[in-house]
Design an enzyme around this catalytic site. Sequence first.
Site, short mmCIF file in Angstrom:
data_model
loop_
_atom_site.label_atom_id
_atom_site.label_comp_id
_atom_site.label_asym_id
_atom_site.label_seq_id
_atom_site.Cartn_x
_atom_site.Cartn_y
_atom_site.Cartn_z
N GLU A 86 0.84 -1.20 0.00
CA GLU A 86 0.00 0.00 0.00
C GLU A 86 0.88 1.25 0.00
OE1 GLU A 86 -0.24 -2.63 1.97
OE2 GLU A 86 -2.02 -3.54 1.07
N HIS A 132 -11.34 -6.53 7.82
CA HIS A 132 -12.10 -6.26 6.59
C HIS A 132 -13.38 -5.48 6.90
CE1 HIS A 132 -9.79 -10.00 5.94
NE2 HIS A 132 -9.64 -9.58 4.71
#
Lengths: 431, 338
Positions: free
Chosen positions: B61, B130
């Site tokens: 990321e 998540h």
Amino acid sequence: MAKSGKTDTAAPPNRPGLTFHVPEPPFRPGDAVDYSFLDIPPPDRIPRPDETVEARQVHDLAYGLVRVLGDDHEASGSWDPRLDPAMLLRMLRKMALLRAFDDRMFRAQRQGKTSFYLKSTGEEAVAIGAALALDREDMCFPSYRQQGILLARDYPLVRMIDQIYSNRDDPLFGRQLPILYSAREYGFFTLSGNLTTQYPQAVGWAMASAAKGDTRIAATWCGEGSTSEGDFHNALTFAAVYNAPCVFNVVNNQYAISTYPGFAGSERTTFAARAIGYGIPGIRVDGNDILAVWSATRWAADRARLNLGPTLIELFTYRAEAHSTSDDPSVYRSAQERQEWPLGDPITRLKRHCIARGIWDLERQEAMDLEVASEVASAQKEAETHGILGHGLHQPDTTMFQDVFEHMPWHLREQCEQAIRERALKWPERP
Amino acid sequence: MTASMTMTQALNSALAVMMARDDGVMVLGEDVGYFGGVFRVTAGLQEKFGKHRCFDTPITECGIIGAAIGMAAYGLRPVPEIQFADYIYPGLDQIISEAARIRYRSAGDFTCPITIRLPFGGGIFGGQTHSQSPESLFTHISGVKTVVPSNPHDAKGLLIAAIEDNDPVIFMEPKRCYNGPFDGYYDRPAKSWAGHPDAEVDEGYYRVPLGKARIVREGQDLTVLAYGTMVHVTRQVLAEHGIDGELIDLRTLVPLDIETIETSVKKTGRCMIVHEATRTSGFGAELSALVQERCFYHLEAPIERVTGFDTPYPHSLEWSYFPGPIRIGEALARLMRG
């Protein structure tokens, strides 16, 4: 409309334009699969060096492929660990158990008994071979596809299924996504769900073990895709600097969900070769050959125990099934890949080797397959008496607020009271 | 021409429209290329625009965002996807120390027109990695804008406006609403976007301006400030309780449409703030402070904040965690008594 890039000086008119390279996998759905571009050497093309060798003398290990089981199913070469028949059959049974467990839990998810599952089919040798080569007391920092470590260390199947079901006996109180186990007593660090965070943590554990004059070492696993994360490189830097007794495993199963290893750098070099820049040994291993996995792991562990520091092992394997129950690989890869995979299936290969050695036969294999299936089925049956995934039915709401801190502060106590009040309103019959 | 679209389709349409209009718009992220993204938002873009415009990335990321900043420095408009908002943390240094300050520290010599897409929020049994709603991490940074659509129409118009914006934008997509307006009742049949007025989406180019809230429902009794999934949940609860609430979908958190908020709270005299994120230092704290500063003498009751709890997002207890109809209903009752 698009703004063109600024240029500081005018380029000479005859200079060719640059091109932007985006990797492209060899096969897509519908493509014919041909793995002839992979160099699959016979066992012992690169002999096993002594454990005390210097890292810079073994660069070739990072570009080769350590194998013990040849295409003739015989074990040969200097990497052959010459394990006794009892150990071979133990490996075979653990791998069969793992496959049966994965199959059963996958079906349980499809039956609605849990929200998620993730199989390790085709990669059984990676976790089980390594776990059996390490000492029981060594500390593992796995990624989410090494459930085989727990099986190799005889963790109770019922407790694994309790966790997968988030039921009332789940040791983690339903807090974690299924398969994100934690088992300190079994040398298995709590799984995060985020990628490669465990790598530097394994190094820290190994540094601590060394600082305390302990004898235990650490081992950690990540996928080939995850080697792109900064944490991978942070870990290798720390391990190199502090000579940490740590075994790094990169499970190159050819897929990061839909993405092939080219997007992690495999077009240029191997993942084992990442070690070279850090001055530590890197070994590329046939991950579907459990004897090679065992042997390379033991080599790395021996080095760590001799205060020779870290080793990076690339396990070259194939993710035979979907990434998880949330994934459908048929939309991004050719179905033919699995059958054409040149390194075969780890269970089949060990089975054939045991038969070739005269310590095993198909009848016993069939009986064992039935036994492990029934072992899993009976564990599942027992776990189901503790419940299957429900909408919060199995844990009291207080468990949501415990363990945020050691002691619950006032604001969590207030929020906990709120949650309990809400449950009483929602399910008055089931407070 | 309009078509009925899910939020996923509307976001896909926004990307396709912008990629066609501006060849500097680049889509990058994990699994976004051939596969089309794990939530399908980038489906078909690689096929249509080529792998040099929509491509997979290494799993880093930090690398994705850092590379996007560099592409923006060249003059492109990259639209990186981070697969789940929960994965953004390794990229925070590139957002906080870099993207957010490039205009400021270079006095406009360099700018950073990137739009970072983040699927966020719970309710999909995703567990703690998540499910999170980290918007207040971004609203706390000076120099990035934070946008949260709640429906397909706004999602497309806001994404286009975000891509065209010359500053970095964090674009947070409520993943529980990709396929339908989730009303908070997980145990009832899921609603789809089909037939919903906000799912009628223009197939071409249009913008929904950043920094402008939308009054979803006018009312006299109280003002509700919400965004993302919680807009639909609150709307349902107001209807159940028969309360004439004025429901404001903030749409952009920074810069905030303070005028719409202030006008509404001064009219109703009551204010409820709803978000799914954890409570302490959540964006609700900022909203509450602003309303108190600007509307104190008009308030008939203390401001109510309805939020997720200050715990990691649990897996099996996720519906006990989620600020659903009961929690919102209790706050409404307190507010109307006050």
